[in-house]
Scaffold this motif. Structure first.
Motif, short mmCIF file in Angstrom:
data_model
loop_
_atom_site.label_atom_id
_atom_site.label_comp_id
_atom_site.label_asym_id
_atom_site.label_seq_id
_atom_site.Cartn_x
_atom_site.Cartn_y
_atom_site.Cartn_z
N LYS A 1 0.83 -1.20 0.00
CA LYS A 1 0.00 0.00 0.00
C LYS A 1 0.86 1.26 0.00
O LYS A 1 0.49 2.28 -0.57
CB LYS A 1 -0.93 0.00 1.22
CG LYS A 1 -2.05 -1.04 1.14
CD LYS A 1 -2.89 -1.01 2.41
CE LYS A 1 -3.97 -2.10 2.36
NZ LYS A 1 -4.77 -2.14 3.61
N LEU A 2 2.04 1.17 0.64
CA LEU A 2 2.94 2.32 0.68
C LEU A 2 3.62 2.57 -0.66
O LEU A 2 3.86 3.71 -1.04
CB LEU A 2 4.02 2.12 1.76
CG LEU A 2 3.61 2.31 3.21
CD1 LEU A 2 4.83 2.14 4.11
CD2 LEU A 2 2.98 3.67 3.46
N SER A 3 3.96 1.49 -1.34
CA SER A 3 4.67 1.64 -2.61
C SER A 3 4.37 0.46 -3.53
O SER A 3 4.58 -0.69 -3.17
CB SER A 3 6.18 1.71 -2.37
OG SER A 3 6.87 1.77 -3.60
N SER A 4 3.90 0.80 -4.71
CA SER A 4 3.66 -0.23 -5.73
C SER A 4 4.80 -0.28 -6.74
O SER A 4 4.77 -1.06 -7.69
CB SER A 4 2.34 0.07 -6.46
OG SER A 4 2.40 1.36 -7.09
N GLU A 5 5.83 0.56 -6.52
CA GLU A 5 6.90 0.69 -7.50
C GLU A 5 8.13 -0.17 -7.20
O GLU A 5 8.98 -0.34 -8.06
CB GLU A 5 7.35 2.17 -7.58
CG GLU A 5 6.22 3.10 -8.02
CD GLU A 5 6.65 4.56 -7.99
OE1 GLU A 5 7.78 4.82 -7.53
OE2 GLU A 5 5.87 5.42 -8.42
N ILE A 6 8.24 -0.68 -5.98
CA ILE A 6 9.41 -1.50 -5.66
C ILE A 6 9.00 -2.95 -5.48
O ILE A 6 7.83 -3.27 -5.26
CB ILE A 6 10.12 -1.00 -4.38
CG1 ILE A 6 9.21 -1.17 -3.15
CG2 ILE A 6 10.56 0.44 -4.52
CD1 ILE A 6 9.92 -0.89 -1.84
N LYS A 7 9.98 -3.84 -5.59
CA LYS A 7 9.71 -5.27 -5.41
C LYS A 7 9.58 -5.57 -3.93
O LYS A 7 10.46 -5.24 -3.13
CB LYS A 7 10.85 -6.10 -6.00
CG LYS A 7 10.66 -7.61 -5.86
CD LYS A 7 11.76 -8.38 -6.57
CE LYS A 7 11.62 -9.87 -6.36
NZ LYS A 7 10.35 -10.40 -6.92
N ILE A 8 8.49 -6.18 -3.55
CA ILE A 8 8.23 -6.56 -2.16
C ILE A 8 8.02 -8.07 -2.08
O ILE A 8 7.17 -8.61 -2.80
CB ILE A 8 7.02 -5.81 -1.60
CG1 ILE A 8 7.31 -4.30 -1.57
CG2 ILE A 8 6.67 -6.31 -0.20
CD1 ILE A 8 6.13 -3.43 -1.24
N SER A 9 8.80 -8.73 -1.27
CA SER A 9 8.70 -10.17 -1.10
C SER A 9 8.33 -10.50 0.33
O SER A 9 8.63 -9.73 1.26
CB SER A 9 10.03 -10.85 -1.44
OG SER A 9 10.36 -10.68 -2.79
#
Length: 355
Positions: A158-166
């Motif tokens: 929700k904070l960032s859709s631009e970085i890869k989150i695993s």
């Protein structure tokens, strides 16, 4: 084979969740990659891994307080800033491919810039948990942000859709933590409540002491050290008398102390993950802890989630958990969090981002 650096200020000085993560993951990644740990503490946990001690005026971790803490200008944050600045020449000359940033704050800012300059990648593991510290880490857009729970993963997206989150949780070494370990010696009478925590305000050890005091005949074995040790010991001895004991145990001695207990508890307000939970469950201890989604995900059916601020309810749930036959449910839950499985997930992730 990639060159990977772990920047972990408190490693070699304390054995908390983040430092355990560095120790356990690095010793498994070294089979495939070239690992270096940069730390401020004197103790070298793994002689097989290249470790550099960066000279700083290190001390026991303290809670960041006030406006200075919020903007990383408190004394603790400034020590980590100095540590990070001293690491820069070694990172540049070492030509590392990947940096694990552990301590956040200024360390995140500095090494986001450095990795851009030297064309390295940066991974931040969400050891701080949901809140401003990991929001800061996400703001500086690491190549990967690793969430320790599904709840944290959803929050991060929700904070960032631009970085890869695993999503990769922390874990437990099942060779060291298991029900077959011989118990340590203690003078406490059973049933015994085990609590492992840094003695800092947000761990709310006072609630645990008050709850155990409300039970009929339970004792408390507290494993930890920190800034509140004077207050905690005073309260424990006053309310529990000879049913209270606190020890400072090395990481390799922890399993034997868990085996003394009948139930594990931790009343902390928040936890990014809480490695102590899975360590206790690996020793087949049921868990009583704060009721929230992250801990529901970790504990499953291996204990009781309660309102720890209601001392009467907390005390009752400690008694219920200690007297209930959970069979092997706690141990089976811990099997999901084996460091060996988790290390494989990190190896896959590292291969993906270095391509």
């Amino acid at each position: 084979m990639a060159k990977i650096a772990f920047l972990s200020f408190y490693s070699g000085f304390v054995d908390r969740g983040a430092e355990t993560f560095v120790y356990e993951i690095s010793k498994r990644l070294k089979e495939k990659h070239n690992i270096t740990i940069f730390q401020a503490g004197d103790k070298i946990q793994n002689s097989d891994i290249r470790t550099y001690k960066i000279k700083t005026n290190s001390a026991l971790p303290k809670s960041s307080k006030g406006i200075l803490g919020k903007i990383y200008l408190d004394w603790q944050s400034l020590k980590i800033l100095l540590f990070s600045l001293k690491v820069i020449p070694k990172i540049i000359s070492g030509k590392f491919d990947l940096i694990f940033v552990i301590n956040g704050g200024w360390q995140t800012v500095i090494f986001r810039i450095i990795t851009k300059l030297v064309k390295a990648k940066i991974i931040i593991s969400g050891q701080a948990g949901i809140g401003s510290d990991d929001a800061w880490n996400i703001f500086f857009r690491p190549d990967v942000f690793v969430a320790l729970t599904k709840e944290e993963e959803n929050w991060a997206k929700k904070l960032s859709s631009e970085i890869k989150i695993s999503h990769i949780p922390n874990g437990v070494d099942l060779n060291s933590f298991n029900p077959k370990i011989k118990p340590a010696l203690t003078n406490l009478k059973k049933p015994i409540v085990i609590c492992t925590a840094a003695l800092v305000p947000y761990k709310r050890i006072d609630l645990t002491i008050k709850a155990v005091a409300k039970t009929k005949n339970m004792s408390l074995l507290l494993l930890g050290d920190g800034e509140q040790k004077g207050f905690v010991d005073s309260l424990g001895k006053r309310l529990l008398k000879d049913k209270y004991e606190r020890k400072i145990a090395s990481y390799d001695r922890m399993p034997s102390y868990y085996q003394c207990g009948d139930v594990f508890t931790l009343a902390s307000k928040t936890e990014a993950f809480g490695i102590a939970y899975v360590e206790a469950m690996a020793c087949n201890l049921p868990v009583v802890t704060t009721n929230d989604r992250s801990r529901e995900e970790i504990i499953g059916n291996a204990g009781i989630l309660t309102n720890v601020e209601n001392i009467e309810n907390y005390a009752t749930d400690l008694e219920i958990a200690a007297s209930t036959n959970y069979r092997n449910i706690p141990y089976d839950q811990a099997l999901k969090f084996s460091w060996n499985k988790i290390a494989k997930n990190y190896l896959t992730l590292i291969n993906e981002i270095l391509k």
